[in-house]
Design a protein around this motif. Structure first.
Motif, PDB file in Angstrom:
ATOM      1  N   VAL A 126      -3.675   8.808  -0.912  1.00  0.00           N
ATOM      2  CA  VAL A 126      -4.218   7.780   0.066  1.00  0.00           C
ATOM      3  C   VAL A 126      -5.868   7.760  -0.142  1.00  0.00           C
ATOM      4  O   VAL A 126      -6.565   6.581   0.095  1.00  0.00           O
ATOM      5  CB  VAL A 126      -4.040   8.281   1.572  1.00  0.00           C
ATOM      6  CG1 VAL A 126      -4.845   7.725   2.728  1.00  0.00           C
ATOM      7  CG2 VAL A 126      -2.308   8.306   1.811  1.00  0.00           C
ATOM      8  N   ILE A 144       1.321   6.479  -6.935  1.00  0.00           N
ATOM      9  CA  ILE A 144       0.279   7.542  -7.451  1.00  0.00           C
ATOM     10  C   ILE A 144       0.464   8.980  -7.165  1.00  0.00           C
ATOM     11  O   ILE A 144       0.419   9.633  -8.295  1.00  0.00           O
ATOM     12  CB  ILE A 144      -1.000   7.206  -6.576  1.00  0.00           C
ATOM     13  CG1 ILE A 144      -1.659   5.762  -6.889  1.00  0.00           C
ATOM     14  CG2 ILE A 144      -2.095   8.296  -6.877  1.00  0.00           C
ATOM     15  CD1 ILE A 144      -2.591   5.159  -6.056  1.00  0.00           C
ATOM     16  N   ARG A 152     -10.378   3.106  -4.226  1.00  0.00           N
ATOM     17  CA  ARG A 152     -10.415   2.012  -4.989  1.00  0.00           C
ATOM     18  C   ARG A 152     -10.850   0.863  -4.464  1.00  0.00           C
ATOM     19  O   ARG A 152     -11.422   0.094  -4.787  1.00  0.00           O
ATOM     20  CB  ARG A 152      -8.943   1.879  -5.549  1.00  0.00           C
ATOM     21  CG  ARG A 152      -8.636   3.047  -6.774  1.00  0.00           C
ATOM     22  CD  ARG A 152      -7.357   2.891  -6.978  1.00  0.00           C
ATOM     23  NE  ARG A 152      -6.970   3.633  -8.099  1.00  0.00           N
ATOM     24  CZ  ARG A 152      -5.789   4.041  -8.594  1.00  0.00           C
ATOM     25  NH1 ARG A 152      -4.661   3.454  -8.337  1.00  0.00           N
ATOM     26  NH2 ARG A 152      -5.630   5.129  -9.642  1.00  0.00           N
ATOM     27  N   GLN A 153     -10.434   0.801  -3.095  1.00  0.00           N
ATOM     28  CA  GLN A 153     -11.042  -0.417  -2.305  1.00  0.00           C
ATOM     29  C   GLN A 153     -12.490  -0.673  -1.959  1.00  0.00           C
ATOM     30  O   GLN A 153     -13.116  -1.733  -1.872  1.00  0.00           O
ATOM     31  CB  GLN A 153     -10.373  -0.517  -0.903  1.00  0.00           C
ATOM     32  CG  GLN A 153      -8.805  -0.688  -0.807  1.00  0.00           C
ATOM     33  CD  GLN A 153      -8.175  -0.311   0.424  1.00  0.00           C
ATOM     34  OE1 GLN A 153      -8.810   0.064   1.474  1.00  0.00           O
ATOM     35  NE2 GLN A 153      -6.644  -0.710   0.425  1.00  0.00           N
ATOM     36  N   LEU A 169      -5.380   5.190   6.131  1.00  0.00           N
ATOM     37  CA  LEU A 169      -6.497   4.760   5.380  1.00  0.00           C
ATOM     38  C   LEU A 169      -7.655   4.575   6.137  1.00  0.00           C
ATOM     39  O   LEU A 169      -8.773   4.804   5.576  1.00  0.00           O
ATOM     40  CB  LEU A 169      -6.085   3.230   5.215  1.00  0.00           C
ATOM     41  CG  LEU A 169      -5.169   2.929   4.145  1.00  0.00           C
ATOM     42  CD1 LEU A 169      -4.816   1.424   3.932  1.00  0.00           C
ATOM     43  CD2 LEU A 169      -5.208   3.688   2.873  1.00  0.00           C
ATOM     44  N   VAL A 177       0.892  -1.184  -0.013  1.00  0.00           N
ATOM     45  CA  VAL A 177       0.008  -0.011   0.202  1.00  0.00           C
ATOM     46  C   VAL A 177       1.010   1.255  -0.159  1.00  0.00           C
ATOM     47  O   VAL A 177       0.457   2.218  -0.673  1.00  0.00           O
ATOM     48  CB  VAL A 177      -1.009  -0.105   1.160  1.00  0.00           C
ATOM     49  CG1 VAL A 177      -1.518   1.306   1.410  1.00  0.00           C
ATOM     50  CG2 VAL A 177      -1.990  -0.945   1.117  1.00  0.00           C
ATOM     51  N   GLU A 210       2.201   1.623  -3.503  1.00  0.00           N
ATOM     52  CA  GLU A 210       0.848   2.020  -4.049  1.00  0.00           C
ATOM     53  C   GLU A 210       0.921   3.610  -4.014  1.00  0.00           C
ATOM     54  O   GLU A 210       0.760   4.472  -5.070  1.00  0.00           O
ATOM     55  CB  GLU A 210      -0.222   1.449  -3.945  1.00  0.00           C
ATOM     56  CG  GLU A 210      -1.383   2.172  -4.865  1.00  0.00           C
ATOM     57  CD  GLU A 210      -2.632   1.320  -4.636  1.00  0.00           C
ATOM     58  OE1 GLU A 210      -3.475   1.262  -5.424  1.00  0.00           O
ATOM     59  OE2 GLU A 210      -2.651   0.162  -3.779  1.00  0.00           O
ATOM     60  N   ILE A 211       0.747   4.275  -2.632  1.00  0.00           N
ATOM     61  CA  ILE A 211       0.704   5.515  -2.588  1.00  0.00           C
ATOM     62  C   ILE A 211       1.923   6.472  -3.091  1.00  0.00           C
ATOM     63  O   ILE A 211       1.439   7.481  -3.771  1.00  0.00           O
ATOM     64  CB  ILE A 211       0.547   5.788  -0.935  1.00  0.00           C
ATOM     65  CG1 ILE A 211      -0.749   5.169  -0.518  1.00  0.00           C
ATOM     66  CG2 ILE A 211       0.656   7.095  -0.571  1.00  0.00           C
ATOM     67  CD1 ILE A 211      -0.941   5.127   1.224  1.00  0.00           C
ATOM     68  N   VAL A 262      -6.616   5.460  -2.718  1.00  0.00           N
ATOM     69  CA  VAL A 262      -6.545   3.916  -2.529  1.00  0.00           C
ATOM     70  C   VAL A 262      -7.576   3.526  -1.876  1.00  0.00           C
ATOM     71  O   VAL A 262      -8.139   2.357  -2.008  1.00  0.00           O
ATOM     72  CB  VAL A 262      -5.068   3.735  -1.518  1.00  0.00           C
ATOM     73  CG1 VAL A 262      -5.040   2.453  -1.105  1.00  0.00           C
ATOM     74  CG2 VAL A 262      -4.002   3.902  -2.438  1.00  0.00           C
TER      75      VAL A 262
END
Length: 131
Positions: free
Chosen positions: A91, A16, A97-98, A60, A9, A12-13, A94
């Motif tokens: 953040v 992005i 998207r979840q 998150l 994660v 990914e943050i 993310v």
């Protein structure tokens, strides 16, 4: 979350946002200029440090990701151009998207309106929460 999930994660943050949190010297100028400072659980400089330290699970689940106005005031004051707003946006992305696509539907917007909500927030919500 497992350490491997946290690292995934975090990457990914960072991917992005394109931000290098290691540039942050924790001066707090970004937080000092934030117009929504009092409403946020975690402040811009804390977001940067928490991502750098792998504390992404707290972020998150934080309501602060939705309290950021994306005004870029933090970027303007940062002497090292760290861009905390981009990390906060990443953040938020993310998390959204979840949740899955089409989280905010146009028909439900009136349920969220009150007299203090600026019109810009509605437009921004559609940009941020719809794919």
């Amino acid at each position: 979350m497992l350490d491997s999930e946290i690292q995934k994660v975090k990457q990914e943050i960072l991917s992005i946002s394109g931000v290098n949190p290691k540039k942050c010297m924790v001066c707090g100028k970004c937080s000092g200029t934030c117009p929504n400072y009092d409403a946020m659980e975690y402040h811009p400089h804390q977001f940067v440090q928490m991502v750098e330290n792998g504390e992404v699970e707290k972020l998150l689940n934080s309501p602060s990701i939705y309290k950021c106005l994306s005004c870029f005031a933090c970027l303007e004051r940062c002497p090292r151009q760290v861009e905390p707003v981009k990390l906060i946006e990443a953040v938020r992305l993310v998390v959204e998207r979840q949740r899955g696509p089409q989280h905010l539907e146009a028909e439900k917007v009136p349920d969220y309106l009150d007299e203090d909500l600026p019109q810009q927030a509605i437009v921004s919500a559609f940009r941020k929460y719809k794919k």
